[in-house]
Design an enzyme around this catalytic site. Sequence first.
Site, PDB file in Angstrom:
ATOM      1  N   SER A  23      56.511  37.561  34.893  1.00  0.00           N
ATOM      2  CA  SER A  23      55.644  36.531  35.479  1.00  0.00           C
ATOM      3  C   SER A  23      54.481  36.124  34.565  1.00  0.00           C
ATOM      4  O   SER A  23      53.740  35.198  34.893  1.00  0.00           O
ATOM      5  CB  SER A  23      55.097  37.007  36.828  1.00  0.00           C
ATOM      6  OG  SER A  23      54.311  38.161  36.668  1.00  0.00           O
ATOM      7  N   LYS A  54      48.919  37.771  44.740  1.00  0.00           N
ATOM      8  CA  LYS A  54      48.341  37.179  43.530  1.00  0.00           C
ATOM      9  C   LYS A  54      47.275  36.136  43.877  1.00  0.00           C
ATOM     10  O   LYS A  54      46.201  36.092  43.261  1.00  0.00           O
ATOM     11  CB  LYS A  54      49.438  36.554  42.678  1.00  0.00           C
ATOM     12  CG  LYS A  54      50.392  37.564  42.036  1.00  0.00           C
ATOM     13  CD  LYS A  54      51.505  36.871  41.268  1.00  0.00           C
ATOM     14  CE  LYS A  54      52.449  37.868  40.620  1.00  0.00           C
ATOM     15  NZ  LYS A  54      53.550  37.226  39.890  1.00  0.00           N
TER      16      LYS A  54
END
Length: 812
Positions: free
Chosen positions: A710, A753
């Site tokens: 990511s 996140k």
Amino acid sequence: MKENKEFLFSDMENMIMPVIMECDADDDFTQGMDRVGELVPILPLRNMILFPGVALPVIVGRVKSMRLIKEAVKKKKMIGVVCQKELETEEPGYDDLYNIGVVASIVRVLEMPDGNTTVIIQGKKRFELQEITTSEPFLNGRIRVLDDSRPEKDDPEFQALVSTIKDLTIKMLAASNEPARDLIHSFRNNQNVTYLVNFSCSNLPVTAEEKQSLLRIDDLRDRAYRLLFLLNREFQLLQLKASIQMKTHEDINQQQREYFLQQQIKTIQEELGGNINELEIKELREKAALKSWPAYVGEAFERELRKLERLHPQSPDYSIQTQYVQTIINLPWQEYTTDNFNLKHAQKVLDKQHYGLEKVKERIIEHLAVLKLKGDMKSPIICLYGPPGVGKTSLGRSVAEALNRKYARISLGGLHDEAEIRGHRRTYIGAMSGRIIQNLLKVGTSNPVFVLDEIDKVSSNFKGDPASALLEVLDPEQNNTFHDNYLDIDYDLSKVMFIATANNLNTISQPLLDRMELIEVSGYIMEEKVEIAYRHLIPKQLDAHGIGKDIIKFPKKTIQKIVDAYTRESGVRELDKKIAKLMRKLARKIASDEPVPAQLLPEDLYEYLGAEEYARDKYQGNDYAGVVTGLAWTAVGGDILFIEASLSKGKGGKLTMTGNLGDVMKESAMLALEYIHAHAALFDIPEEMFENWNVHVHVPQGAIPKDGPSAGVTMVTSLVSAFTQRKVKKNLAMTGEITLRGKVLPVGGIKEKLLAAKRAGIKEVILCKENRKDVEEINGDYLKGLTFHFVEDISEVINLALLKQRVENPQF
């Protein structure tokens, strides 16, 4: 011999054995009765009845009885012999004695070697005891002599009656353990009918009360008929005993003794036509009649119960068979609790006890809705997986309460014996059913909510593979005929609602995973932890530490500080410990009468919890080129990280990567550099820079391992910024995977996140376009102040993230 008691001289089957006296056929035993007046000394006997003409040996032990015997022998007086009603009475009075006795003469007094005195007395005539006149130095009583009516000597019916009595008595004497042949011979040759009848009465092995009833009968014929009835009864019992002994007779030794006794008991049971434990068997059958179990279960139960009937209670197999039968009858065959179909009530219960976990709650409500509409369906097998401390196990109890079902739970952590699931076969010593059946016995219903805790921690060894045994339990197509080795009867588990919990799906076998509906229980975000602490943990700890709710308040900003600075976890277990620690400090102050603040503020936490244990990364600005903020997912929640790229002069364009990076993250860095090199013209990067400059990519906090794809877009942006020296846009973070063609791919952990970005002061976030659906699932209140940019290509990321403004760098 014990003091103050009369004992028998000899016995047969614990009954009296009278002494045979020689007498003529016409003797009426009234010799000496002319010397008997109204008052006679009374000798009370225990459990002995004297009849006219019969001689009995009596061991005299009581002081008063010894005085009476000495006085009677000295003065050659007759005495009155009466049986007392109770054996235990030491000083009998009139009410303690039977009122019919026999006048007796003392034949002989014998001094025995052991110091006791034995007296042989012979009965003369019956009397009625009217009263006890004196009790000292021995008993004296007023009597009325009774006459016996005797049939004619040549009465053939009476003669036949006496002959029958004589034969039966001889048979009983002969059947005794040590038959007295002289006694039998003398009795057979005696022709006195009165003596024969009375001797048989004395020799009859019945109770003293029944003998006393014979003594009360005046007519000798009536007494003989009653005697014959009792003789027949006792002789039949004697024959039955002999029959039992004959059936079980065999040559035995010491090792066969136990077997011999058991065979005798079995024969007795057969003769009686029943079982010693008939009452217990009857109770089991009555319970079975109330059961609504399937026909095959009833047949198996009856078969096993018949086996139990044939076993003796002292047999080693008896307790094993009893336990098995009890297991069958106590299981809740086709017994179910009624589900509560009130969806609002179920939602209220789930919301009250657990904050968040919306997916799980939604699944439970859906299941309840289908049950309400259809009325019946196979219960689902749900697997809740996620990090520790997020409430997976406690959720099972809440589901049981919401559905109004019983709750059962077994911990599978470290389980390595297949028998724990399936049970042991009954051939093994100490065999028992598996934990599934045991818990159904405990809850008493066939449709509980059954939590299989830590299903990912099941291990296998030489004792079997419990995970494979669980395949049958957790397969809706198989568990309606679940087979427990101990029970050995198919049991229906299809109505049980199984909820499995796991931390890591990688350790669960694929066939087992395929049978479960997987629901992820992700870690709690900051806001959820604050709410959980405020609603549940703090009230619980206040109560546990004896602190009143009105003494001190906990603002949410204080709770947020505890979560942020003193814990780092996905769940709330560590948070609960920190709150407990804080409560202990408060409890000490309250108990010591020290002042306690009415409201605990964030700045007060140092006093109670010490220095802050964790510090979250904050956004550090955009003063340097090549430093880009990325978003990361960790097991304890979301966090931000910084990707730093720098250039140094050197031939060959060497790439260096530091920061404890995993293989996937290293590949992302190499892929990012190759993409930039391939598209250098797009970003206005001269070709010679790749030949004359070395690249160094670093991710701070080098002690912490980092991996995953990511950070791909972050690395591309960082490298482009480093090569071009263009500044990165302020308060911007990004996450996403890249391909060699420059495509941006979606990543996971978006919720964690984004919340980490918000806590760090980020204003704008760049995400893959396909992650839009993940953002839409998050509560809008948590995302206030964030602006989202959804992209598909890396060029869009560069255009959004990098400014035209360049950083002044003397190297370029």
